[in-house]
Enzyme design. Structure first.
Site, PDB file in Angstrom:
ATOM      1  N   LYS A 111     -20.301  -6.109 -11.615  1.00  0.00           N
ATOM      2  CA  LYS A 111     -21.682  -6.387 -11.995  1.00  0.00           C
ATOM      3  C   LYS A 111     -22.619  -5.335 -11.407  1.00  0.00           C
ATOM      4  CE  LYS A 111     -24.567 -10.099 -13.271  1.00  0.00           C
ATOM      5  NZ  LYS A 111     -24.767 -11.535 -13.351  1.00  0.00           N
ATOM      6  N   LYS A 194     -10.074 -10.264 -21.321  1.00  0.00           N
ATOM      7  CA  LYS A 194      -9.546 -11.596 -21.002  1.00  0.00           C
ATOM      8  C   LYS A 194     -10.194 -12.673 -21.867  1.00  0.00           C
ATOM      9  CE  LYS A 194     -10.522 -14.361 -17.417  1.00  0.00           C
ATOM     10  NZ  LYS A 194     -10.689 -14.963 -16.091  1.00  0.00           N
ATOM     11  N   LYS A 197     -13.946 -18.506 -20.849  1.00  0.00           N
ATOM     12  CA  LYS A 197     -14.700 -19.667 -21.329  1.00  0.00           C
ATOM     13  C   LYS A 197     -16.200 -19.434 -21.362  1.00  0.00           C
ATOM     14  CE  LYS A 197     -13.902 -22.255 -17.212  1.00  0.00           C
ATOM     15  NZ  LYS A 197     -14.488 -21.421 -16.134  1.00  0.00           N
TER      16      LYS A 197
HETATM   17  P1  ATP Z   1     -15.464 -17.561 -16.705  1.00  0.00           P
HETATM   18  O1  ATP Z   1     -15.492 -17.101 -18.114  1.00  0.00           O
HETATM   19  O2  ATP Z   1     -16.518 -18.535 -16.361  1.00  0.00           O
HETATM   20  O3  ATP Z   1     -15.324 -16.454 -15.696  1.00  0.00           O
HETATM   21  P2  ATP Z   1     -12.708 -18.254 -16.940  1.00  0.00           P
HETATM   22  O4  ATP Z   1     -12.416 -18.811 -18.285  1.00  0.00           O
HETATM   23  O5  ATP Z   1     -12.253 -16.868 -16.648  1.00  0.00           O
HETATM   24  O6  ATP Z   1     -14.197 -18.442 -16.561  1.00  0.00           O
HETATM   25  P3  ATP Z   1     -12.164 -19.566 -14.443  1.00  0.00           P
HETATM   26  O7  ATP Z   1     -12.955 -20.766 -14.158  1.00  0.00           O
HETATM   27  O8  ATP Z   1     -12.529 -18.305 -13.716  1.00  0.00           O
HETATM   28  O9  ATP Z   1     -12.071 -19.296 -15.990  1.00  0.00           O
HETATM   29  O10 ATP Z   1     -10.642 -19.816 -14.197  1.00  0.00           O
HETATM   30  C1  ATP Z   1      -9.989 -21.040 -14.066  1.00  0.00           C
HETATM   31  C2  ATP Z   1      -8.523 -20.771 -13.987  1.00  0.00           C
HETATM   32  O11 ATP Z   1      -8.066 -20.377 -15.274  1.00  0.00           O
HETATM   33  C3  ATP Z   1      -8.156 -19.626 -13.038  1.00  0.00           C
HETATM   34  O12 ATP Z   1      -6.943 -19.921 -12.390  1.00  0.00           O
HETATM   35  C4  ATP Z   1      -8.017 -18.456 -13.958  1.00  0.00           C
HETATM   36  O13 ATP Z   1      -7.236 -17.425 -13.446  1.00  0.00           O
HETATM   37  C5  ATP Z   1      -7.417 -19.124 -15.190  1.00  0.00           C
HETATM   38  N1  ATP Z   1      -7.752 -18.371 -16.397  1.00  0.00           N
HETATM   39  C6  ATP Z   1      -8.978 -18.190 -16.912  1.00  0.00           C
HETATM   40  N2  ATP Z   1      -8.921 -17.447 -18.020  1.00  0.00           N
HETATM   41  C7  ATP Z   1      -7.611 -17.142 -18.191  1.00  0.00           C
HETATM   42  C8  ATP Z   1      -6.898 -16.368 -19.151  1.00  0.00           C
HETATM   43  N3  ATP Z   1      -7.514 -15.764 -20.141  1.00  0.00           N
HETATM   44  N4  ATP Z   1      -5.557 -16.275 -19.030  1.00  0.00           N
HETATM   45  C9  ATP Z   1      -4.906 -16.888 -18.041  1.00  0.00           C
HETATM   46  N5  ATP Z   1      -5.523 -17.620 -17.090  1.00  0.00           N
HETATM   47  C10 ATP Z   1      -6.850 -17.749 -17.160  1.00  0.00           C
END
Ligand code: ATP
Ligand code: LTN
Length: 329
Positions: A111, A194, A197
């Site tokens: 960031k 990646k 969400k």
């Molecule tokens: P944000 O978009 O808010 O950063 P995120 O979808 O990346 O969120 P997190 O809340 O950071 O999700 O992650 C929750 C769990 O899900 C963590 O263990 C993270 O590593 C896993 N995770 C999130 N996105 C993925 C992905 N695309 N593939 C595999 N694991 C994931």
């Protein structure tokens, strides 16, 4: 049983990446570990949210945990913000941290590389110290996370060792557990990014666990691939197809070799349809359970019981930390 702990931030509607990379593993692990899984709602405050969305996402994460198979009789499930001990230890660990090590955390570094440091929230900067508190409060030995989180667990280890060194043995040094497969599900519209969400925009890249079946099929059928029509695992040259293979493999337990054989003559259309079928089957089951859980007061009861159990452990640890620091004698 050894204590294992993990969490998800309620920052958007949960994705298939969250399921394959995190929740599915939690469900497997609940039989072999004393598993603590919580909704990391304080962590969601590092970005500005609309309060209705935030509240819906908090309930959604908790209900999805259960809908995916976490059993409140085996795992302890709670909301982070129900336990003030997290923020309390978070502050203490912030005092133990150095600007240098927090500046090196990827989320902050990315960031700050993109723009003006003056307007980056301090919450994002100290986010890893709150995560360290989440883990150390419970003496968690293992922390199952996706690849992107291992750096935070490393920092947690450093902070725990530092505290133990200065104040005497207090914290267990935790270890990150990263699943070999599915640790990084990529966006369907850009397999170099990646699946996330909190992605905004047209949302074609991420399958939401609560998306309707038609939308899921459409997103998978229009996933970005290459043009040579060969189903083959090759992450460098065929990231789109490789990502779909990871999804398929995670949900069917078939190996990449088996998948290559199965779709040798079918082309991408056939393969995508098969991926859509397994995703729809898995997600539909989750949705049926989710719809039951989200109505009534079952969820509140589970979270209250979880907070009681977790709170007792957390309070004891805070007491110990206060004694070690001399806040109380
Ligand atoms: P944000 O978009 O808010 O950063 P995120 O979808 O990346 O969120 P997190 O809340 O950071 O999700 O992650 C929750 C769990 O899900 C963590 O263990 C993270 O590593 C896993 N995770 C999130 N996105 C993925 C992905 N695309 N593939 C595999 N694991 C994931
Ligand atoms: N930072 C993690 C969520 C998280 C977490 C934790 C994971 C917060 N506290 C403690 C494991 C242990 C994330 O963004 N996925």
């Amino acid at each position: 049983m050894e204590l294992m702990l993990s969490a998800i931030k309620p920052t958007g509607d949960l994705t298939l990446g969250n399921y394959i990379g995190a929740i599915k593993n939690f469900v497997k692990l609940q039989d072999d570990y004393n598993l603590f899984v919580f909704v990391a709602d304080l962590h969601a405050l590092t970005v500005r949210n609309n309060k209705e969305d935030l509240n819906r996402w908090i309930k959604e994460v908790a209900a999805i945990y259960i809908a995916c198979g976490l059993d409140p009789n085996k795992a302890t499930i709670f909301n982070q913000s129900d336990l003030p001990q997290h923020a309390y230890l978070g502050y203490i660990l912030t005092c133990e941290s150095y600007m240098g090590e927090l500046s090196r955390m990827t989320q902050f570094k990315d960031k700050s590389a993109r723009g003006n440091n003056e307007s980056i929230g301090v919450g994002l900067f100290i986010y890893p110290t709150l995560m360290a508190a989440d883990i150390l409060l419970y003496d968690a030995k293992y922390v199952p996370v996706g690849e992107d989180q291992t750096q935070h667990v490393e920092l947690t280890r450093d902070l725990a060792s530092r505290f133990n060194h200065y104040y005497g043995e207090t914290f267990v040094i935790p270890k990150a557990i990263v699943a070999e497969k599915g640790a990084r599900i990529m966006a369907l519209d850009d397999p170099l990014k990646k699946m996330s969400k909190s992605e905004l925009g047209d949302n074609k890249g991420s399958i939401r666990l609560l998306d309707d079946v038609k939308t899921i099929r459409k997103k998978i059928m229009s996933a970005v691939t290459d043009s040579d029509n060969l189903v083959k695992y090759d992450i460098e040259n065929k990231p789109g197809i490789s990502n779909l293979m990871t999804i398929y493999s995670s949900l069917t337990n078939k190996s990449y070799d088996e998948i290559e054989d199965e779709f040798r003559d079918g082309g991408y259309g056939n393969f995508k349809k098969a991926v859509a079928d397994v995703v729809v089957e898995e997600v539909s089951k989750i949705q049926v359970k989710f719809n039951e859980i989200i109505k009534g007061d079952y969820l509140d009861k589970v979270l209250k019981e979880g907070a009681l159990k977790a709170g007792a452990i957390a309070s004891k640890k805070i007491d110990e930390v206060k004694r070690k620091l001399g806040l109380i004698i």
